[in-house]
Design a protein around this motif. Structure first.
Motif, PDB file in Angstrom:
ATOM      1  N   LYS A  16       0.827  -1.208   0.000  1.00 24.16           N
ATOM      2  CA  LYS A  16       0.000   0.000   0.000  1.00 24.16           C
ATOM      3  C   LYS A  16       0.862   1.259   0.000  1.00 24.16           C
ATOM      4  CE  LYS A  16      -3.685   2.624   0.509  1.00 24.16           C
ATOM      5  NZ  LYS A  16      -4.635   2.858  -0.604  1.00 24.16           N
ATOM      6  N   LEU A  17       2.102   1.145   0.429  1.00 19.33           N
ATOM      7  CA  LEU A  17       3.009   2.296   0.457  1.00 19.33           C
ATOM      8  C   LEU A  17       3.154   2.956  -0.909  1.00 19.33           C
ATOM      9  CD1 LEU A  17       5.844   0.823   2.703  1.00 19.33           C
ATOM     10  CD2 LEU A  17       4.429   2.797   3.287  1.00 19.33           C
ATOM     11  N   CYS A  18       2.997   2.178  -1.974  1.00 15.83           N
ATOM     12  CA  CYS A  18       3.140   2.738  -3.328  1.00 15.83           C
ATOM     13  C   CYS A  18       2.171   3.890  -3.556  1.00 15.83           C
ATOM     14  CB  CYS A  18       2.922   1.654  -4.377  1.00 15.83           C
ATOM     15  SG  CYS A  18       4.173   0.352  -4.373  1.00 15.83           S
ATOM     16  N   ASP A  19       0.976   3.807  -2.996  1.00 13.26           N
ATOM     17  CA  ASP A  19       0.006   4.891  -3.147  1.00 13.26           C
ATOM     18  C   ASP A  19       0.496   6.187  -2.514  1.00 13.26           C
ATOM     19  OD1 ASP A  19      -1.996   3.664  -4.630  1.00 13.26           O
ATOM     20  OD2 ASP A  19      -3.059   2.914  -2.866  1.00 13.26           O
ATOM     21  N   SER A  23      -7.933   3.677   1.942  1.00 13.98           N
ATOM     22  CA  SER A  23      -8.405   2.322   1.639  1.00 13.98           C
ATOM     23  C   SER A  23      -7.310   1.315   1.969  1.00 13.98           C
ATOM     24  CB  SER A  23      -8.804   2.210   0.168  1.00 13.98           C
ATOM     25  OG  SER A  23      -7.650   2.133  -0.660  1.00 13.98           O
ATOM     26  N   GLU A  24      -7.686   0.057   2.125  1.00 12.77           N
ATOM     27  CA  GLU A  24      -6.694  -0.969   2.467  1.00 12.77           C
ATOM     28  C   GLU A  24      -5.924  -1.461   1.256  1.00 12.77           C
ATOM     29  OE1 GLU A  24      -7.874  -4.214   4.869  1.00 12.77           O
ATOM     30  OE2 GLU A  24      -8.785  -2.965   6.426  1.00 12.77           O
ATOM     31  N   ARG A  25      -6.553  -1.449   0.079  1.00 16.65           N
ATOM     32  CA  ARG A  25      -5.905  -2.011  -1.102  1.00 16.65           C
ATOM     33  C   ARG A  25      -5.052  -0.962  -1.821  1.00 16.65           C
ATOM     34  NH1 ARG A  25      -8.651  -2.419  -6.670  1.00 16.65           N
ATOM     35  NH2 ARG A  25      -9.581  -0.358  -6.940  1.00 16.65           N
ATOM     36  N   TYR A  26      -4.127  -1.451  -2.644  1.00 16.19           N
ATOM     37  CA  TYR A  26      -3.303  -0.567  -3.472  1.00 16.19           C
ATOM     38  C   TYR A  26      -4.169  -0.052  -4.608  1.00 16.19           C
ATOM     39  CZ  TYR A  26       0.045   0.742  -7.111  1.00 16.19           C
ATOM     40  OH  TYR A  26       0.727   1.415  -8.114  1.00 16.19           O
ATOM     41  N   GLU A  27      -4.303   1.277  -4.714  1.00 13.58           N
ATOM     42  CA  GLU A  27      -5.190   1.905  -5.689  1.00 13.58           C
ATOM     43  C   GLU A  27      -4.478   2.356  -6.967  1.00 13.58           C
ATOM     44  OE1 GLU A  27      -8.333   1.962  -5.225  1.00 13.58           O
ATOM     45  OE2 GLU A  27      -8.643   1.717  -3.067  1.00 13.58           O
ATOM     46  N   GLY A  28      -3.152   2.211  -7.001  1.00 13.07           N
ATOM     47  CA  GLY A  28      -2.403   2.647  -8.186  1.00 13.07           C
ATOM     48  C   GLY A  28      -2.318   4.157  -8.319  1.00 13.07           C
ATOM     49  N   ASP A  54      -0.065   6.286  -7.497  1.00 19.85           N
ATOM     50  CA  ASP A  54       1.235   6.835  -7.879  1.00 19.85           C
ATOM     51  C   ASP A  54       1.448   6.830  -9.388  1.00 19.85           C
ATOM     52  OD1 ASP A  54       1.234   3.998  -7.579  1.00 19.85           O
ATOM     53  OD2 ASP A  54       3.417   3.985  -7.728  1.00 19.85           O
ATOM     54  N   GLU A  55       0.637   6.039 -10.104  1.00 16.03           N
ATOM     55  CA  GLU A  55       0.804   5.964 -11.557  1.00 16.03           C
ATOM     56  C   GLU A  55      -0.499   6.336 -12.269  1.00 16.03           C
ATOM     57  OE1 GLU A  55       2.562   2.118 -12.343  1.00 16.03           O
ATOM     58  OE2 GLU A  55       4.564   2.830 -11.803  1.00 16.03           O
ATOM     59  N   THR A  56      -1.344   5.352 -12.594  1.00 17.94           N
ATOM     60  CA  THR A  56      -2.523   5.625 -13.432  1.00 17.94           C
ATOM     61  C   THR A  56      -3.833   5.148 -12.822  1.00 17.94           C
ATOM     62  OG1 THR A  56      -2.336   3.520 -14.606  1.00 17.94           O
ATOM     63  CG2 THR A  56      -1.102   5.407 -15.499  1.00 17.94           C
ATOM     64  N   ALA A  57      -3.820   4.775 -11.551  1.00 13.73           N
ATOM     65  CA  ALA A  57      -5.016   4.236 -10.894  1.00 13.73           C
ATOM     66  C   ALA A  57      -5.538   3.001 -11.643  1.00 13.73           C
ATOM     67  CB  ALA A  57      -6.112   5.297 -10.776  1.00 13.73           C
ATOM     68  N   HIS A  58      -4.603   2.184 -12.108  1.00 12.76           N
ATOM     69  CA  HIS A  58      -4.899   0.918 -12.790  1.00 12.76           C
ATOM     70  C   HIS A  58      -5.584   1.103 -14.139  1.00 12.76           C
ATOM     71  CE1 HIS A  58      -3.624  -0.953  -9.118  1.00 12.76           C
ATOM     72  NE2 HIS A  58      -4.670  -0.544  -8.430  1.00 12.76           N
ATOM     73  N   ASN A  59      -5.484   2.287 -14.699  1.00 14.26           N
ATOM     74  CA  ASN A  59      -6.051   2.547 -16.028  1.00 14.26           C
ATOM     75  C   ASN A  59      -4.926   2.411 -17.059  1.00 14.26           C
ATOM     76  OD1 ASN A  59      -6.674   4.383 -18.401  1.00 14.26           O
ATOM     77  ND2 ASN A  59      -8.635   4.472 -17.330  1.00 14.26           N
ATOM     78  N   HIS A  60      -5.203   1.755 -18.192  1.00 13.91           N
ATOM     79  CA  HIS A  60      -4.153   1.447 -19.170  1.00 13.91           C
ATOM     80  C   HIS A  60      -4.211   2.299 -20.432  1.00 13.91           C
ATOM     81  CE1 HIS A  60      -3.271  -1.912 -16.562  1.00 13.91           C
ATOM     82  NE2 HIS A  60      -4.487  -2.408 -16.729  1.00 13.91           N
ATOM     83  N   ASN A  61      -4.985   3.376 -20.400  1.00 11.28           N
ATOM     84  CA  ASN A  61      -5.177   4.196 -21.608  1.00 11.28           C
ATOM     85  C   ASN A  61      -3.870   4.700 -22.213  1.00 11.28           C
ATOM     86  OD1 ASN A  61      -7.897   3.852 -21.431  1.00 11.28           O
ATOM     87  ND2 ASN A  61      -8.373   5.917 -20.741  1.00 11.28           N
ATOM     88  N   THR A  62      -2.964   5.205 -21.356  1.00  7.85           N
ATOM     89  CA  THR A  62      -1.747   5.822 -21.887  1.00  7.85           C
ATOM     90  C   THR A  62      -0.809   4.802 -22.512  1.00  7.85           C
ATOM     91  OG1 THR A  62      -0.765   5.724 -19.670  1.00  7.85           O
ATOM     92  CG2 THR A  62      -1.803   7.801 -20.327  1.00  7.85           C
TER      93      THR A  62
END
Length: 318
Positions: free
Chosen positions: A92-95, A177-182, A184-192
């Motif tokens: 979770k630290l990544c967030d 939140s408890e889970r890693y939400e992404g 720091d990068e794209t919030a798990h979105n792959h558009n870019t």
């Protein structure tokens, strides 16, 4: 008026002090000595660890370790962010990476730039990629064209930069939140990754927030792919004379993220890291590997992978 040259910056690196902040909890990975070798290549760069791991007896002089814990990180983050933070799992630290400039502000006061990064990688000569950007006036440096690179990004140590994450109220809420939400990068979105604009990403992702501020002219950010994060069949990374070459082209660092979980990708058990070695899709070699070795590693790795899958189905493997 004198013109500042790249050579002036490099020769006066102490006047552009950079520190990378890495909270890491649990147990050092088997490849940590490779990360240390990369740090040794860049003595001008400071790396600050907050950790509960056993502190290495021998580490490059540019590394510092501060004893800490997830609980203590949560307490400090709660204080600095004015939000209740209680991290259960270290990933979770990544967030929180975009917040490090605020959370660790007391540790970076003497530095002109700060950054965050991962340790599942090996650095080449980073000065060739960071200092030219500083000369060009960039305040934020990402090592991926598509996104803010969670593996290594650098920021000018100024309040407006350090607080960019706070421009989204959703960002702050999702930190809880408890889970890693992404975040720091794209919030798990792959558009870019498919060529879309960074402004098409969720507006609480750090890549979006940086791209928006850059588009509005409030900051100057660089998005350039200088690293490699995947080695395919036939590719080779060579480490030699403190330099990394990917298929004979210089790169800033190699991030194992896409290869390390393959059963055929093998990390070395070298007691002392050699000054020259090679990395392919099947892992590390002290000499250029021949086809037979590749085939043996890949075949045995695939067999291991199949075995693990079967055992998991039988619920014998955790």
């Amino acid at each position: 008026m004198s013109v500042l040259k790249l050579t002036d910056i490099i020769l006066k690196q102490d006047s552009n002090k950079i520190i990378i902040i890495i909270p890491y909890y649990g147990k050092w990975p088997s490849y940590f000595n490779l990360f240390l070798k990369g740090c040794e290549n860049n003595p001008w760069l400071r790396i600050l660890f907050f950790t509960d791991c056993v502190i290495p007896k021998t580490a490059p002089d540019n590394l510092k370790f501060i004893s800490s814990s997830l609980k203590r990180f949560s307490e400090l983050a709660s204080l600095k962010l004015n939000h209740k933070i209680d991290i259960k799992k270290a990933y979770k630290l990544c967030d929180f990476k975009p917040c490090y400039g605020l959370i660790f502000e007391d540790y970076i006061r003497d530095y002109d730039y700060w950054g965050y990064g991962d340790i599942d990688l090996i650095y080449g000569n980073l000065s060739n990629y960071i200092f030219p950007k500083i000369v060009e006036g960039f305040e934020i440096i990402s090592n991926r064209q598509e996104i803010m690179s969670g593996s290594l990004s650098v920021f000018k140590n100024e309040a407006n930069i350090n607080l960019l994450f706070s421009e989204s109220t959703s960002f702050l809420k999702l930190l809880q939140s408890e889970r890693y939400e992404g975040l720091d990068e794209t919030a798990h979105n792959h558009n870019t990754w498919k060529g879309s604009s960074k402004l098409s990403l969720p507006n609480y992702s750090f890549t979006y927030l940086i791209a928006k501020a850059n588009e509005e002219g409030r900051i100057k950010a660089s998005f350039e792919s200088t690293c490699k994060e995947f080695i395919d069949h036939g590719d080779m990374v060579k480490f030699s004379q403190n330099t990394l070459l990917f298929n004979d082209k210089k790169i800033s660092y190699y991030h194992y993220v896409c290869n390390k979980n393959n059963q055929w990708f093998k990390f070395p058990d070298w007691k002392k890291i050699p000054d020259q070695f090679y990395i392919t899709e099947t892992g590390f070699y002290q000499f250029i590997p021949k086809g037979g070795m590749h085939l043996w590693r890949k075949s045995t790795g695939k067999l291991t992978d199949i075995t693990i899958r079967i055992l998991k189905r039988l619920k014998v493997w955790n």
